[in-house]
Design an enzyme around this catalytic site. Sequence first.
Site, PDB file in Angstrom:
ATOM      1  N   ASP A 142       0.906  -1.191  -0.189  1.00 46.30           N
ATOM      2  CA  ASP A 142      -0.154   0.157  -0.003  1.00 46.30           C
ATOM      3  C   ASP A 142       0.918   1.217   0.155  1.00 46.30           C
ATOM      4  O   ASP A 142       1.637   1.540   0.901  1.00 46.30           O
ATOM      5  CB  ASP A 142      -0.907  -0.091   1.179  1.00 46.30           C
ATOM      6  CG  ASP A 142      -1.907  -0.977   1.201  1.00 46.30           C
ATOM      7  OD1 ASP A 142      -1.854  -2.013   0.181  1.00 46.30           O
ATOM      8  OD2 ASP A 142      -2.864  -0.962   2.025  1.00 46.30           O
ATOM      9  N   LYS A 201      -6.620   3.479  -3.072  1.00 47.21           N
ATOM     10  CA  LYS A 201      -6.963   3.232  -1.706  1.00 47.21           C
ATOM     11  C   LYS A 201      -7.340   4.617  -1.245  1.00 47.21           C
ATOM     12  O   LYS A 201      -6.466   5.594  -1.488  1.00 47.21           O
ATOM     13  CB  LYS A 201      -5.752   2.548  -1.099  1.00 47.21           C
ATOM     14  CG  LYS A 201      -6.128   2.492   0.384  1.00 47.21           C
ATOM     15  CD  LYS A 201      -5.181   1.741   1.196  1.00 47.21           C
ATOM     16  CE  LYS A 201      -5.208   2.020   2.487  1.00 47.21           C
ATOM     17  NZ  LYS A 201      -3.977   1.327   3.608  1.00 47.21           N
ATOM     18  N   LYS A 240     -10.141   0.158  -2.311  1.00 43.14           N
ATOM     19  CA  LYS A 240     -10.076  -0.053  -0.937  1.00 43.14           C
ATOM     20  C   LYS A 240     -10.360   1.199  -0.270  1.00 43.14           C
ATOM     21  O   LYS A 240      -9.670   2.305  -0.528  1.00 43.14           O
ATOM     22  CB  LYS A 240      -8.545  -0.775  -0.674  1.00 43.14           C
ATOM     23  CG  LYS A 240      -8.199  -0.912   0.875  1.00 43.14           C
ATOM     24  CD  LYS A 240      -6.747  -1.117   1.256  1.00 43.14           C
ATOM     25  CE  LYS A 240      -6.617  -1.308   2.692  1.00 43.14           C
ATOM     26  NZ  LYS A 240      -5.221  -1.949   3.021  1.00 43.14           N
TER      27      LYS A 240
END
Length: 215
Positions: free
Chosen positions: A87, A149, A178
Site C-alpha cells: 500500500d 485506496k 480499497k
Amino acid sequence: MNSYIDSTNLDNTATFEDIEKLCKDAIKYNFASVCVHPFYVGVVKEYLKGTNISVTTVVGFPMGMNTTNVKAYEAIDAVENGADEIDMVINIAALKNGDYDYIKKEIEEVRDSIGAKILKVIIETCLLTDEEIIKMTHICNDTFVNFIKTSTGFSDFGATVESINLIRENKSDVLEIKASGGINNMKTMQEMIDAGATRIGTSHAIDIMEDKGDE
C-alpha cells in the site's frame, strides 16, 4: 464480510504481542490480509504460515513525501521480507503541483519493482479536490495497479461514500477500490461496499465482525 477486510495495526507503539493477536484474530476470521508496518512483515509472514491470508505493508507512509527511489527500495525490501501486498502513498505535493508525470512514473517504478505482487495506491482523498480524485483515478487506470485506496487513516478523515462513488464512476473495469480510515462498524463497512469498495482497511476488524463498533 470477512473476505473484504485488511485487518490493520499501524500503531507505532504496537508490540510483538499486539501483532501476534492481530494475526490470531485474522486466522480466526480468515480475513483477506493483515496490514502492518514494514518492521513487522517478517514476523507476520511467520505467524500466517500455512494460511491463505496475505501480508500487507505500507510504503512512503504516511506522508508520501519520500523520493521515488526510496519508495521503490522500501517496496523491494518488504517483498523480500515476505509482503504479498504493498500500500503506497502518492506524493501529494507533486499532485498539488500538477506534476502528473512524476506521480505516474513513481507508481510505475514501484509497481515494476514488486513483480506480480499486489499494489494499492493511497491517494488520501480528504486532502484532494474532486478533480484531483478523478485525476488520480485515471492515473491508476493508466498504470494498471490493482487498487486505488482512499486514505492512510492518519490524516484529517478517512473514506467517505462520496469519494468512493467518485472513484467508481471514473475507474476502469479492472481497478478495485480499497476504503480505509474511520471504518469501525458493520453499517459503515456495508455502506462502503455498497458504494463500490472491494477491500476494507480497518483497525476495528474484530469490532466489525462482532458488530460492536460505534453506531
